[in-house]
Design a protein around this motif. Sequence first.
Motif, short mmCIF file in Angstrom:
data_model
loop_
_atom_site.label_atom_id
_atom_site.label_comp_id
_atom_site.label_asym_id
_atom_site.label_seq_id
_atom_site.Cartn_x
_atom_site.Cartn_y
_atom_site.Cartn_z
N ASP A 165 -3.32 3.69 -2.16
CA ASP A 165 -3.35 2.86 -3.37
C ASP A 165 -2.84 1.47 -2.99
O ASP A 165 -2.00 1.33 -2.11
CB ASP A 165 -2.45 3.45 -4.46
CG ASP A 165 -2.90 4.85 -4.88
OD1 ASP A 165 -2.05 5.62 -5.37
OD2 ASP A 165 -4.09 5.17 -4.70
N LYS A 213 -3.54 -3.04 -9.79
CA LYS A 213 -3.47 -1.79 -9.02
C LYS A 213 -4.88 -1.25 -8.77
O LYS A 213 -5.68 -1.15 -9.70
CB LYS A 213 -2.66 -0.73 -9.78
CG LYS A 213 -1.23 -1.16 -10.12
CD LYS A 213 -0.59 -0.12 -11.04
CE LYS A 213 0.66 -0.65 -11.71
NZ LYS A 213 1.78 -0.88 -10.85
N TYR A 229 -6.73 2.13 -6.96
CA TYR A 229 -6.40 3.47 -6.50
C TYR A 229 -7.50 4.03 -5.59
O TYR A 229 -8.67 3.66 -5.68
CB TYR A 229 -6.19 4.41 -7.69
CG TYR A 229 -5.07 3.99 -8.61
CD1 TYR A 229 -5.33 3.42 -9.85
CD2 TYR A 229 -3.73 4.15 -8.23
CE1 TYR A 229 -4.30 3.03 -10.69
CE2 TYR A 229 -2.70 3.76 -9.05
CZ TYR A 229 -2.98 3.20 -10.29
OH TYR A 229 -1.95 2.80 -11.11
N ASN A 230 -7.06 4.95 -4.71
CA ASN A 230 -7.99 5.75 -3.89
C ASN A 230 -8.92 4.90 -3.03
O ASN A 230 -10.14 5.10 -3.02
CB ASN A 230 -8.83 6.68 -4.78
CG ASN A 230 -7.97 7.64 -5.58
OD1 ASN A 230 -7.00 8.20 -5.07
ND2 ASN A 230 -8.32 7.81 -6.85
N THR A 250 0.85 -1.19 0.00
CA THR A 250 0.00 0.00 0.00
C THR A 250 0.88 1.24 0.00
O THR A 250 1.97 1.25 0.57
CB THR A 250 -0.90 0.02 1.24
OG1 THR A 250 -0.07 0.02 2.42
CG2 THR A 250 -1.83 -1.18 1.29
N ASN A 262 -2.09 7.92 -0.32
CA ASN A 262 -2.52 8.77 -1.43
C ASN A 262 -3.50 9.80 -0.87
O ASN A 262 -4.71 9.60 -0.86
CB ASN A 262 -3.19 7.88 -2.50
CG ASN A 262 -3.81 8.71 -3.60
OD1 ASN A 262 -3.59 9.91 -3.71
ND2 ASN A 262 -4.62 8.07 -4.43
#
Lengths: 146, 141
Positions: B68, B113, B115-116, B60, B63
């Motif tokens: 992420d 991956k 994200y957020n 991790t 972000n």
Amino acid sequence: MGFSVTGSHVVMFIASVIAAGAVSGVFIAITYNISGSLTERGDRLQEQLDTEFAIINDNERIPTNAGYYIFYIKNIGGNTLITTNQTFQILIDGDIISTSDYTFNPKKISPGEVSTLQISITLSSGDHVLKIIGPQAVEEKFIFTI
Amino acid sequence: MGLSTAAAFAIIGVSILIVAEVILGDVVPLVADIQESYEDMRDRSIDKLQSDIDIIDTTTTTNGTGYDLNITIKNIGSTVIDLRYMDILIEGKKETFNHNSRYLYPEDETTLKIYNLTGSGNTRLKIITNLGISKYTTYTV
């Protein structure tokens, strides 16, 4: 005398033609009916063989959204699956859920795709069993905990 | 007598031909279609038995207010996995992810991956392949 012999031959001929025609007609009609029934049964069997889905949720983490429990139905069969509350029946802990209390989105999933099932129900803490019956009575069971 | 017998046989013979045509025209293709569906189902079952993944690593990176997640997975089965139909659940919720290639071949690794994401502490992760094979792991944010 001659006419009575000829006449009886004609009568026999007509009677045998009528009898053969009747037998043939019944024979053909029965064959058409059986063929039609076999074709329908075969289509249903084919759909049953091609239909397969899985409930892919995490058994210990069932997401919720505005009072709805969310389950994910993945199409792992060979054909497109229509996911509506007409084609699927839902049971939780053996109780059938009314069709007005659950929805699918999207309503059609190709092999490999996922449809989200939202169920409006109040569940107590603990273990529960979700059973989903799809087209042609193909069913899946999923044990989860709240 | 002979003519009436011949006529009766002729009529019944024609009806037998019609019945044979119905059987060959409807029933034989039906059996072929069912056979094909059965073989597809068998192939799917075999693929499922030969399909498996392993979650090698999760990392991790912070972000902003979230994080992420990078997930490295390995195809430890004998079938090719189509990543377009893979699903990832984080704490039970389905998340979208990015991947570099479409297919993951046997013995190959790839990184997925996401994200957020939000959340902290011990987090459950479940990955499901296109055939419904799944693996769990937990990671700490």
